[in-house]
Design a protein around this motif. Structure first.
Motif, PDB file in Angstrom:
ATOM      1  N   UNK A 177     -19.110  -4.694  15.110  1.00 28.04           N
ATOM      2  CA  UNK A 177     -19.775  -4.811  16.306  1.00 28.04           C
ATOM      3  C   UNK A 177     -19.284  -5.611  17.390  1.00 28.04           C
ATOM      4  N   UNK A 178     -19.250  -4.436  18.320  1.00 27.83           N
ATOM      5  CA  UNK A 178     -19.417  -4.988  19.428  1.00 27.83           C
ATOM      6  C   UNK A 178     -19.849  -5.188  20.622  1.00 27.83           C
ATOM      7  N   UNK A 179     -19.705  -6.805  20.934  1.00 25.62           N
ATOM      8  CA  UNK A 179     -20.271  -7.450  21.274  1.00 25.62           C
ATOM      9  C   UNK A 179     -20.174  -7.661  22.999  1.00 25.62           C
ATOM     10  N   UNK A 180     -20.514  -7.612  24.195  1.00 21.84           N
ATOM     11  CA  UNK A 180     -20.328  -7.659  25.159  1.00 21.84           C
ATOM     12  C   UNK A 180     -19.962  -8.955  25.959  1.00 21.84           C
ATOM     13  N   UNK A 209       0.910  -1.356  -0.305  1.00 23.01           N
ATOM     14  CA  UNK A 209       0.015  -0.380  -0.565  1.00 23.01           C
ATOM     15  C   UNK A 209       0.885   1.585   0.332  1.00 23.01           C
ATOM     16  N   UNK A 210       1.592   1.171  -0.753  1.00 23.69           N
ATOM     17  CA  UNK A 210       3.089   2.776  -0.887  1.00 23.69           C
ATOM     18  C   UNK A 210       1.746   3.758  -1.189  1.00 23.69           C
ATOM     19  N   UNK A 211       1.404   4.816  -0.213  1.00 30.64           N
ATOM     20  CA  UNK A 211       1.438   6.490  -0.159  1.00 30.64           C
ATOM     21  C   UNK A 211       0.045   6.272   0.537  1.00 30.64           C
ATOM     22  N   UNK A 212      -0.420   5.256   1.321  1.00 33.29           N
ATOM     23  CA  UNK A 212      -1.624   5.104   2.199  1.00 33.29           C
ATOM     24  C   UNK A 212      -0.932   5.300   3.644  1.00 33.29           C
ATOM     25  N   UNK A 213      -1.528   5.814   3.831  1.00 32.30           N
ATOM     26  CA  UNK A 213      -1.440   5.757   5.627  1.00 32.30           C
ATOM     27  C   UNK A 213      -2.467   4.443   5.741  1.00 32.30           C
ATOM     28  N   UNK A 214      -1.337   3.714   7.285  1.00 34.78           N
ATOM     29  CA  UNK A 214      -1.433   3.215   7.868  1.00 34.78           C
ATOM     30  C   UNK A 214      -2.018   2.736   9.319  1.00 34.78           C
ATOM     31  N   UNK A 215      -3.197   1.958  10.041  1.00 38.97           N
ATOM     32  CA  UNK A 215      -3.338   1.568  11.122  1.00 38.97           C
ATOM     33  C   UNK A 215      -3.129  -0.024  11.122  1.00 38.97           C
ATOM     34  N   UNK A 216      -2.598  -0.294  12.413  1.00 42.34           N
ATOM     35  CA  UNK A 216      -2.757  -2.017  13.145  1.00 42.34           C
ATOM     36  C   UNK A 216      -3.835  -1.989  13.982  1.00 42.34           C
ATOM     37  N   UNK A 217      -4.772  -2.845  13.807  1.00 39.58           N
ATOM     38  CA  UNK A 217      -6.351  -2.969  14.445  1.00 39.58           C
ATOM     39  C   UNK A 217      -6.241  -4.294  15.665  1.00 39.58           C
ATOM     40  N   UNK A 218      -6.780  -3.983  16.163  1.00 44.06           N
ATOM     41  CA  UNK A 218      -6.782  -5.026  17.659  1.00 44.06           C
ATOM     42  C   UNK A 218      -7.190  -6.314  17.048  1.00 44.06           C
ATOM     43  N   UNK A 219      -8.082  -6.397  16.228  1.00 41.52           N
ATOM     44  CA  UNK A 219      -8.439  -7.427  15.433  1.00 41.52           C
ATOM     45  C   UNK A 219      -7.445  -7.710  14.428  1.00 41.52           C
ATOM     46  N   UNK A 220      -7.154  -9.699  14.320  1.00 42.43           N
ATOM     47  CA  UNK A 220      -6.965 -10.196  13.284  1.00 42.43           C
ATOM     48  C   UNK A 220      -7.477  -9.955  12.215  1.00 42.43           C
ATOM     49  N   UNK A 260     -11.466 -10.362  17.784  1.00 40.08           N
ATOM     50  CA  UNK A 260     -10.807 -10.185  18.822  1.00 40.08           C
ATOM     51  C   UNK A 260     -11.692 -10.601  20.499  1.00 40.08           C
ATOM     52  N   UNK A 261     -11.153 -11.747  20.783  1.00 36.38           N
ATOM     53  CA  UNK A 261     -12.598 -11.669  22.166  1.00 36.38           C
ATOM     54  C   UNK A 261     -11.019 -11.445  23.471  1.00 36.38           C
ATOM     55  N   UNK A 262     -12.490 -10.497  24.885  1.00 38.30           N
ATOM     56  CA  UNK A 262     -11.459  -9.893  25.134  1.00 38.30           C
ATOM     57  C   UNK A 262     -12.108 -10.399  26.662  1.00 38.30           C
ATOM     58  N   UNK A 263     -11.730 -10.281  27.595  1.00 37.64           N
ATOM     59  CA  UNK A 263     -12.778 -10.469  28.949  1.00 37.64           C
ATOM     60  C   UNK A 263     -14.060  -9.056  28.737  1.00 37.64           C
ATOM     61  N   UNK A 264     -14.049  -8.185  28.076  1.00 39.77           N
ATOM     62  CA  UNK A 264     -14.788  -7.242  27.736  1.00 39.77           C
ATOM     63  C   UNK A 264     -16.217  -7.946  26.691  1.00 39.77           C
ATOM     64  N   UNK A 265     -15.639  -9.242  25.574  1.00 40.59           N
ATOM     65  CA  UNK A 265     -16.251  -9.943  24.523  1.00 40.59           C
ATOM     66  C   UNK A 265     -16.114  -9.841  23.678  1.00 40.59           C
ATOM     67  N   UNK A 266     -16.734 -10.036  22.395  1.00 40.23           N
ATOM     68  CA  UNK A 266     -16.161 -10.009  21.678  1.00 40.23           C
ATOM     69  C   UNK A 266     -15.994  -7.988  20.126  1.00 40.23           C
ATOM     70  N   UNK A 267     -14.920  -8.480  19.536  1.00 32.44           N
ATOM     71  CA  UNK A 267     -15.612  -7.478  18.218  1.00 32.44           C
ATOM     72  C   UNK A 267     -15.368  -8.123  17.572  1.00 32.44           C
ATOM     73  N   UNK A 268     -16.147  -7.915  16.554  1.00 31.81           N
ATOM     74  CA  UNK A 268     -15.615  -8.278  14.889  1.00 31.81           C
ATOM     75  C   UNK A 268     -15.128  -7.110  14.124  1.00 31.81           C
ATOM     76  N   UNK A 269     -14.553  -6.352  13.348  1.00 27.61           N
ATOM     77  CA  UNK A 269     -14.406  -5.697  12.641  1.00 27.61           C
ATOM     78  C   UNK A 269     -14.755  -5.588  10.620  1.00 27.61           C
ATOM     79  N   UNK A 270     -15.440  -5.556  10.329  1.00 26.43           N
ATOM     80  CA  UNK A 270     -15.614  -6.296   8.643  1.00 26.43           C
ATOM     81  C   UNK A 270     -15.510  -4.953   7.699  1.00 26.43           C
TER      82      UNK A 270
END
Length: 221
Positions: free
Chosen positions: A87-90, A62-73, A159-169
């Motif tokens: 989707x943030x699922x407690x 991705x040359x020229x794109x700004x990049x961010x690392x997600x918390x999810x896989x 990503x799963x944590x003690x708070x729940x499920x994070x689904x980034x689509x």
């Protein structure tokens, strides 16, 4: 069948940078009292990489794109022409307690029905066309959505944590209306209402500087 009894829908009116977008999703997972569907846009030209992604490889792809690392896989995604949602699922919600593949499948089956209402035919990938490519939309893993031409139409990271499920689509077909968000929310939950509680700017700023804007986070691999 819906997977939630009730849901909050947040069509975020603010286009946000990559780090701010990630901070918002983290805040949602930690604070949501019920499942939240967030639909949003990016401010500028952004690509994202999964938690285990390699930053050097992303910069080459991705040359020229700004990049961010997600918390999810998941793989690398170009967000210049996609439709993104979270989707943030407690913890305590049945969906949050499922194994990753099963929660992924259930969410994508519902998304598939919503896309079919737009005359976008799709099917659930069996994973046989997986390539191992680092680009998300060149690697259709199991339970991704494929178009009728066999190309990947939708994917996600979790990503799963003690708070729940994070689904980034991400869906590789943009939409300029709220109709898809409303239809998706309606299919996900028996009842839903618009979200009226929003993150505090100081809270977001702290999360951004603690994680998503730090060189240590971006260059961890």
């Amino acid at each position: 069948m819906p997977v939630f009894e009730k849901l909050k829908l947040w069509v975020d009116p603010v286009s946000r940078s990559g780090p701010e977008t990630m901070a918002v999703d983290e805040w949602l997972l930690e604070t949501a009292a019920c499942p939240v569907l967030r639909v949003y846009a990016w401010a500028g030209d952004w690509g994202s990489i999964g938690y285990f992604g390699k930053i050097a490889e992303a910069r080459e792809v991705f040359p020229g794109l700004d990049l961010v690392r997600r918390w999810t896989g998941g793989g690398m995604v170009d967000h210049r022409a996609d439709w993104t949602y979270t989707l943030a699922v407690p913890a305590g919600e049945p969906l949050a307690g499922l194994r990753g593949a099963e929660s992924y499948r259930q969410i994508h089956e519902i998304l598939m029905r919503a896309l079919e209402d737009e005359h976008l035919e799709a099917l659930i990938s069996d994973g046989e066309r997986a390539t191992g490519a680092t680009l998300c939309f060149e690697n259709p893993v199991g339970h991704d959505l494929l178009g009728v031409d066999g190309r990947k139409l939708a994917g996600a990271g979790q990503r799963r944590s003690k708070s729940g499920l994070l689904h980034q689509g991400s869906v590789a077909v943009e939409t300029i209306s709220n109709a898809r968000a409303v239809n998706f929310a309606t299919r996900l939950s028996r009842t839903w209402e618009e979200m009226v509680r929003f993150p505090d700017s100081e809270d977001l700023g702290a999360r951004i500087h603690a994680r998503y804007a730090r060189d240590e986070w971006m260059n961890r691999r």
